[in-house]
Scaffold this motif. Structure first.
Motif, short mmCIF file in Angstrom:
data_model
loop_
_atom_site.label_atom_id
_atom_site.label_comp_id
_atom_site.label_asym_id
_atom_site.label_seq_id
_atom_site.Cartn_x
_atom_site.Cartn_y
_atom_site.Cartn_z
N ASP A 15 -7.75 2.85 -8.45
CA ASP A 15 -7.73 2.22 -7.12
C ASP A 15 -7.74 0.69 -7.21
N GLY A 33 -9.48 8.37 -7.84
CA GLY A 33 -9.42 6.94 -7.58
C GLY A 33 -9.66 6.08 -8.82
N GLU A 36 -4.40 -0.55 -8.22
CA GLU A 36 -3.42 -0.37 -7.15
C GLU A 36 -3.44 -1.52 -6.13
N ASN A 94 0.84 -1.19 0.00
CA ASN A 94 0.00 0.00 0.00
C ASN A 94 0.89 1.25 0.00
N GLY A 138 0.04 2.12 -4.36
CA GLY A 138 -0.46 0.77 -4.54
C GLY A 138 0.54 -0.29 -4.14
N ASN A 154 -5.49 10.24 -10.05
CA ASN A 154 -5.14 9.73 -8.73
C ASN A 154 -6.20 10.13 -7.71
#
Length: 145
Positions: free
Chosen positions: A52, A49, A55, A3, A23, A46
């Motif tokens: 997301d 999202g 990621e 993360n 990510g 970014n």
């Protein structure tokens, strides 16, 4: 990290370009998002999202190219050539390999102008050997025109 939220700058020929890597960098796979424009930005993708889901499985690299988004420094119109953007992208790939390991797999994801940049990159010298694959959406590919 699975993360990551890394932020740093790529300096190239008088330009200082922000890079965010978010990510799963532990996957050893990075997807470089090449925004449209020229003059666009990766920040909105970014913040909204958009990637997301991606990621969760891979590290996504958000990079504002020279004279675009949050980039700073030299914005000389004489430096706004396909060759200078290809050179910047190659330096970014080298920087990512130094930070995340020479064994990291790199993919290019280019939208619009970013697709043109991705195509220019893989058709320059032996640069295509540095990446695992390319995804192009709405890219323009007829360089002589």
């Amino acid at each position: 990290s699975d993360n990551a939220k890394d932020h740093f700058f790529l300096k190239s020929d008088g330009a200082e370009m922000p890079v965010w890597v978010e990510g799963n960098t532990e996957s050893k796979t990075l997807v470089i998002f090449l925004h449209g424009g020229p003059g666009g930005s990766s920040i909105g993708y970014n913040e909204l999202g958009i990637f997301d889901y991606l990621e969760q499985y891979y590290g996504v690299v958000y990079w504002d190219q020279r004279c675009a988004g949050a980039s700073q420094g030299n914005c000389n119109p004489d430096n706004l050539t396909v060759e200078s953007y290809v050179n910047d992208l190659d330096k970014l790939i080298i920087l990512l390999q130094l930070r995340y390991g020479s064994d990291v797999g790199i993919f290019l994801l280019g939208d619009s102008w970013g697709g043109t940049l991705a195509t220019a990159y893989i058709t320059t010298e032996n640069f295509q050997k540095k990446i695992k694959g390319v995804i192009v959406t709405v890219g323009v590919h007829n360089f002589p025109l």
